[in-house]
Design an enzyme around this catalytic site. Structure first.
Site, PDB file in Angstrom:
ATOM      1  N   ARG A  39      15.101  -0.082  -4.327  1.00 47.09           N
ATOM      2  CA  ARG A  39      13.870   0.102  -5.089  1.00 47.09           C
ATOM      3  C   ARG A  39      14.161  -0.062  -6.567  1.00 47.09           C
ATOM      4  NH1 ARG A  39       9.175  -0.060  -2.445  1.00 47.09           N
ATOM      5  NH2 ARG A  39       9.148   1.250  -0.628  1.00 47.09           N
ATOM      6  N   THR A  67       8.834  -7.282  -4.402  1.00 49.29           N
ATOM      7  CA  THR A  67      10.007  -8.136  -4.209  1.00 49.29           C
ATOM      8  C   THR A  67       9.672  -9.585  -4.528  1.00 49.29           C
ATOM      9  OG1 THR A  67      10.808  -6.650  -2.487  1.00 49.29           O
ATOM     10  CG2 THR A  67      11.757  -8.861  -2.536  1.00 49.29           C
ATOM     11  N   THR A  93       6.238  -7.502   4.938  1.00 46.40           N
ATOM     12  CA  THR A  93       5.668  -6.271   4.427  1.00 46.40           C
ATOM     13  C   THR A  93       4.843  -5.586   5.502  1.00 46.40           C
ATOM     14  OG1 THR A  93       4.197  -5.317   2.762  1.00 46.40           O
ATOM     15  CG2 THR A  93       3.705  -7.552   3.449  1.00 46.40           C
ATOM     16  N   ASP A  95       2.609  -3.400   4.436  1.00 47.63           N
ATOM     17  CA  ASP A  95       1.446  -2.983   3.660  1.00 47.63           C
ATOM     18  C   ASP A  95       0.354  -4.040   3.566  1.00 47.63           C
ATOM     19  OD1 ASP A  95       2.810  -0.614   3.084  1.00 47.63           O
ATOM     20  OD2 ASP A  95       3.769  -1.526   1.343  1.00 47.63           O
TER      21      ASP A  95
END
Length: 104
Positions: A39, A67, A93, A95
């Site tokens: 992160r 990213t 992802t 999300d």
């Protein structure tokens, strides 16, 4: 062939995983990620130095929105230095937070 482990920081901490047929044969059976994640920000000059020093000519950036935002930044630095390397983004992802994929 190898992959960089630990996200963008893996480039300058020299974290790699050698991809052999033995590794590739079972990779799909494991949960999570074998390449690790990180992160936060990254150090563009260090990443591009690592790409140059290792003679890397293809970089595949795997990840979500944050990213993927790093991929064109790294590519622009590669281009500015006149290096012969390409950067490709691969959406990964949970999300669904990448509204548009752009090709450089």
């Amino acid at each position: 062939m190898f992959c960089v482990s630990g996200g963008y920081r893996g480039f300058y901490s020299k974290n790699t995983i050698t991809l052999t047929t033995k590794v590739e044969d079972y990779i799909h059976k494991r949960g999570g990620t074998i390449i690790g994640t990180s992160r936060g920000g990254h150090d563009k000059p260090k990443i591009v130095n690592s790409i140059k020093d290792r003679g890397i000519n293809q970089v595949y950036v795997i990840g979500g929105d944050a990213t993927q935002k790093g991929a064109p930044v790294i590519y622009q630095e590669i281009r500015r230095r006149g290096l012969k390397a390409v950067v490709a983004g691969i959406s990964k992802t949970i999300d669904n937070d990448i509204p548009v994929l752009a090709f450089l």
